[in-house]
Design an enzyme around this catalytic site. Structure first.
Site, PDB file in Angstrom:
ATOM      1  N   TRP B 138       0.742  -1.402  -0.219  1.00 32.58           N
ATOM      2  CA  TRP B 138      -0.024  -0.102   0.061  1.00 32.58           C
ATOM      3  C   TRP B 138       1.077   1.411  -0.120  1.00 32.58           C
ATOM      4  O   TRP B 138       1.686   1.278   0.896  1.00 32.58           O
ATOM      5  CB  TRP B 138      -1.007   0.153   1.303  1.00 32.58           C
ATOM      6  N   ASP B 219      -1.195  -5.912   8.738  1.00 29.77           N
ATOM      7  CA  ASP B 219      -2.170  -4.941   8.895  1.00 29.77           C
ATOM      8  C   ASP B 219      -2.919  -5.601   8.477  1.00 29.77           C
ATOM      9  O   ASP B 219      -2.910  -6.034   7.229  1.00 29.77           O
ATOM     10  CB  ASP B 219      -1.125  -4.043   7.565  1.00 29.77           C
ATOM     11  N   LYS B 255     -13.721  -0.349   5.403  1.00 34.35           N
ATOM     12  CA  LYS B 255     -14.101  -1.332   5.128  1.00 34.35           C
ATOM     13  C   LYS B 255     -14.760  -2.724   5.093  1.00 34.35           C
ATOM     14  O   LYS B 255     -15.588  -2.708   4.478  1.00 34.35           O
ATOM     15  CB  LYS B 255     -12.897  -2.522   3.292  1.00 34.35           C
TER      16      LYS B 255
END
Lengths: 426, 410
Positions: B138, B219, B255
């Site tokens: 990311w 993560d 999300k």
């Protein structure tokens, strides 16, 4: 690597049988010491843990009604009803809610400010006042790495943490005069004059925290003039607009004076207190620039700092603020409610002073009504404060700061008595 | 004497480049072409390409509105009810580490904010220690470590030849790293590639991390979104914890609960003892205070209400499966469209092997630019497309765009 391993002087003992269950090992984090409790927020923790029915919390600066209860403003409740179900939860832009920021700038810079019309203000939604100050401190470090920040003595303790964690060196300037419990104006002006040209100064726009001591309008004009002479950068932390006098326009006077004088200011604004949105973390950081082009560049850099800190700011509080400030009926309700809160505090100041005088306290308590905003800097010593806590279950910060918002008609007598008891032989 | 104050102190501040991910959405909004497609930011869309507020979230918000709770400051570490349920969701409610008090949990500003807290902790207590991040990862990971002044380097991850995992490269690079490095791992649904290690590969990754005394740093931004199962998606993290390792884990509810803009997440540090956990938690708080004082309350309350209520929790699991299911369906359709339209014989099956919100198409920068400039398909320049922004209706169009970009642009 050796030095790093040395500080980590314990190593994980690997035991292959560990795959089946827990086993003893020493920790990577062995060297981590417990952090000291935050001096302000730690007070509330201690208060909550106290079982005494007489306990009083005049620690953290959060408004309470006359029953000692937290308040959610009517305008906020109504705003929440209006926004419920209407919005999706998509990411805000990195700079936050444009609408909220626009309305917020009007409060600080003026409803019809030319700076807003000319788009000269770089502004982003921030995580309340703390987040706004932190973003500015990081911005200052990145683009003015040689600069330092002048911080008043005393100030909100977290200011020191913020600029320290941003790695900006700190200096202090005189502010509070313990003898008069008012402003040490002469020493303040000396510090302004004697600091190097072009220094960065942190100023509380109104309702100074923790002292409640604000410069008069004339004093602000003199400070502004001297800032011009020295080319200093004024950074305003305005966390109590509306809470000082009850009138937000009046409370922004210091900022308006500096703007009239042509300063290119920075400003942190918070809705924690004046809209009671504490836990929503909603505020704004603005930097007034020479022109629109520069404002666009500065805003882009502020966003660049925000992205690796939290990506984009939380939406809920911003929606509430926008709804209130852009609906005439809600905005006028808000202004009324802010005045009610400010008036209650002013009333409690009068009441506390009268109670102390009635008890025959040998000390002067003029400062209780001279000071302004949420806090009263009582002049009590840490030892006296400790006695208030241990003997009377009264919780406040050890610098003697009383959050007047926590004083009620129900507890003011008890509080006055306790203060008198610990100070009468001072 | 007067000094002009109209010269700004920030005169030489230059314009920052647009964010490579969030900047895509801005460019998309500015595009007036009616075929435009936003496959940039990882935000879930319905088949009608509308944002989606989960039903359980609406219910939770209504409950909160009715209760009329106050808006007082949270403690620095966040909402206690949230911290409890988030650790349980991640590790399993019956996890011994939780019962032993060994998990330090602090509410953070979604994934970004939680990672930032950990990065600051690393900088403060492990000066000089490196974080290893996957190549690619990311885009904001390196910004976070840069701004925290934590050195980082990369371990091999994506293999362009197979459009799969370069497992040997990964293990080798983790082995080569100085002992006691932090290894940043994506718990599931790797962003941007969508390529996850298999359970067997996770075991081997754990082996080499233990062998080298590294610290695993997860993560977890897509728990539930990868397979559709919240528990299955947490299995990599749980594996490491079961082995008794100390682990850092950042969580996000952006999300999986669609709470993007509410900024809800957590930093969990699983420690070897409850005493250590208490100290670590206190230091995380000390880092948070000068950053934002205390975290925002609204999103945390929503999570606490949803995850803490058995009925809402079950409903959430169903909605989670629906969202993940829609993405799987779209993957399949995209693959079918590509396979039937592309006559070159190229194997597009990597799309089906990838998991989660994203697909790493293998398109290079120039090809990605073509996607945008010619086809008005917005994506990130590393070739990542967000399938969450794709509808079944648009699969054929997208397939045409990909085929054209892949074959006709170099």
């Amino acid at each position: 690597m050796a030095s790093r391993l040395a500080t980590n002087n314990q190593r994980i003992i690997i035991d292959q049988t560990s795959k089946l269950g827990t086993r003893l090992m020493s920790s990577w984090w062995q060297g981590i010491q417990p952090a000291a409790k935050d001096p302000i927020l730690g007070v509330s923790e201690a208060f909550l843990a106290d079982p005494s029915p007489d306990k009083v919390n005049v620690g953290v600066g959060a408004y309470r009604d006359d029953n000692g209860k937290p308040v959610v403003l009517e305008c906020v409740r109504e705003a929440e009803r209006r926004i419920a179900g209407n919005q999706n939860m998509e990411y805000l832009p990195m700079g936050g809610s444009v609408k909220m920021v626009e309305e917020t700038l009007k409060l600080a810079y003026g409803e019809n400010s030319d700076f807003i019309k000319d788009k000269r203000i770089a502004a982003v939604q921030a995580l309340s006042g703390t987040g706004a100050c932190r973003l500015f401190a990081d911005f200052q470090k990145r683009f003015r790495p040689e600069s330092q920040i002048y911080i008043p003595v005393p100030t909100w303790s977290n200011h020191h943490n913020i600029w320290r964690d941003a790695n900006v060196p700190q200096r202090v300037f005189h502010y509070y005069h313990p003898e008069t419990k008012g402003l040490d104006f002469a020493a303040l002006m000396d510090d302004v004059k004697n600091s190097p040209n072009g220094s960065f100064f942190l100023l509380h726009a109104c309702a100074h925290n923790p002292t409640g001591v604000d410069p008069t309008e004339e004093q602000w004009r003199e400070i502004s003039y001297q800032f011009k002479v020295k080319g200093h950068f004024p950074f305003f932390d305005m966390a109590y607009q509306g809470f000082a006098s009850g009138d937000p326009e009046r409370d922004a006077k210091s900022i308006r004076i500096f703007l009239e004088d042509g300063h290119l200011i920075g400003c942190a604004q918070s809705y924690a207190k004046n809209m009671g949105l504490y836990g929503q973390r909603v505020g704004c950081l603005s930097v007034l620039c020479e022109d629109e082009k520069q404002a666009v560049a500065v805003k882009s850099q502020l966003q660049q700092l925000a992205r690796p800190m939290y990506s984009n700011p939380p939406v809920h509080g911003a929606l509430i603020v926008s709804a209130i400030l852009s609906s005439p009926d809600l905005k006028s309700l808000w202004l009324k409610e802010v005045k009610v809160m400010a008036d209650r505090i002013i009333g409690m100041r009068t009441s506390l002073k009268e109670n102390l005088e009635k008890l025959g306290s040998p000390l002067s308590w003029e400062h209780v009504t001279n000071q302004i905003g949420m806090f009263c800097y009582s002049g009590m010593t840490p030892e006296q404060v400790d006695r208030l806590t241990s003997e009377y279950h009264i919780y406040m910060t050890r610098n003697g700061r009383i959050s007047m918002a926590g004083v009620t008609t129900g507890n003011v007598g008890y509080l006055a008595n306790a203060i008198n008891e610990v100070t009468k032989s001072a | 004497m007067t000094v002009s104050v109209n010269v700004s102190r920030f005169e030489d501040v230059s314009m920052a480049p647009p964010d490579p991910i969030l900047g895509v959405s801005e460019a998309f909004r500015a595009d007036t072409n009616n075929m435009k497609l936003n496959l940039g930011v990882g935000a879930y869309r319905t088949e009608e390409l509308q944002p989606y507020v989960l039903n359980v979230v609406k219910k939770a918000e209504n409950l909160m509105l009715e209760r009329g709770e106050n808006k007082e400051y949270l403690p620095i570490e966040g909402l206690a009810a949230f911290n409890k349920v988030t650790a349980e969701l991640l590790l399993g409610a019956d996890n011994p580490a939780i019962h032993q008090g060994r998990v330090a949990t602090v509410q953070g500003l979604s994934g970004t904010g939680s990672l930032r807290l950990a990065a600051a902790l690393i900088e403060r207590y492990f000066p000089g220690s490196e974080v290893l991040i996957s190549s690619p990862t990311w885009g904001n990971h390196k910004n976070i470590f840069n701004d925290s002044r934590v050195p980082w380097s990369e371990y091999r991850y994506y293999d362009p030849k197979t459009v799969g995992l370069d497992f040997n490269g990964m293990i080798s690079d983790i082995k080569e790293a100085p002992e006691g490095s932090f290894i940043l791992l994506h718990g599931c649904a790797h962003n941007p590639t969508g390529i996850d290690p298999t359970p067997e590969q996770w075991e081997k990754i754990a082996d080499v991390i233990q062998e080298k005394n590294h610290i695993p740093f997860f993560d977890v931004a897509y728990q539930g979104f990868a397979s559709g199962s919240l528990d299955a998606d947490a299995s990599s993290v749980r594996l490491f914890v079961t082995r008794g390792m100390e682990v850092l884990v950042a969580q996000s509810y952006s999300k999986n609960l669609g709470l993007y803009s509410e900024r809800v997440g957590a930093m969990n540090v699983v420690c070897s003892s409850s005493d250590v956990a208490a100290r670590v938690k206190s230091q995380l708080k000390r880092i948070a205070r000068p950053m934002y004082s205390n975290p925002p309350i609204h999103g945390a309350r929503i999570v606490a209400n949803v995850v803490g209520d058995p009925t809402l929790f079950n409903e959430w699991k169903e909605e989670m499966e629906l969202m993940a299911g829609r993405i799987k369906t779209v993957r399949q359709k995209l693959f079918d469209s590509l396979s039937s339209k592309d006559t070159s014989g190229k194997d597009w099956s990597f799309i089906l092997k990838q998991i989660g919100m994203f697909s790493f198409t293998g398109l290079n920068r120039a090809q990605s630019d073509n996607m945008t400039n010619k086809w008005h398909v917005y994506m990130t320049k590393d070739g990542r497309i967000s399938l969450a922004g794709l509808s079944l209706a648009k699969c054929e169009y997208l397939a045409d765009a990909i085929i054209d970009s892949y074959h006709n642009v170099s």
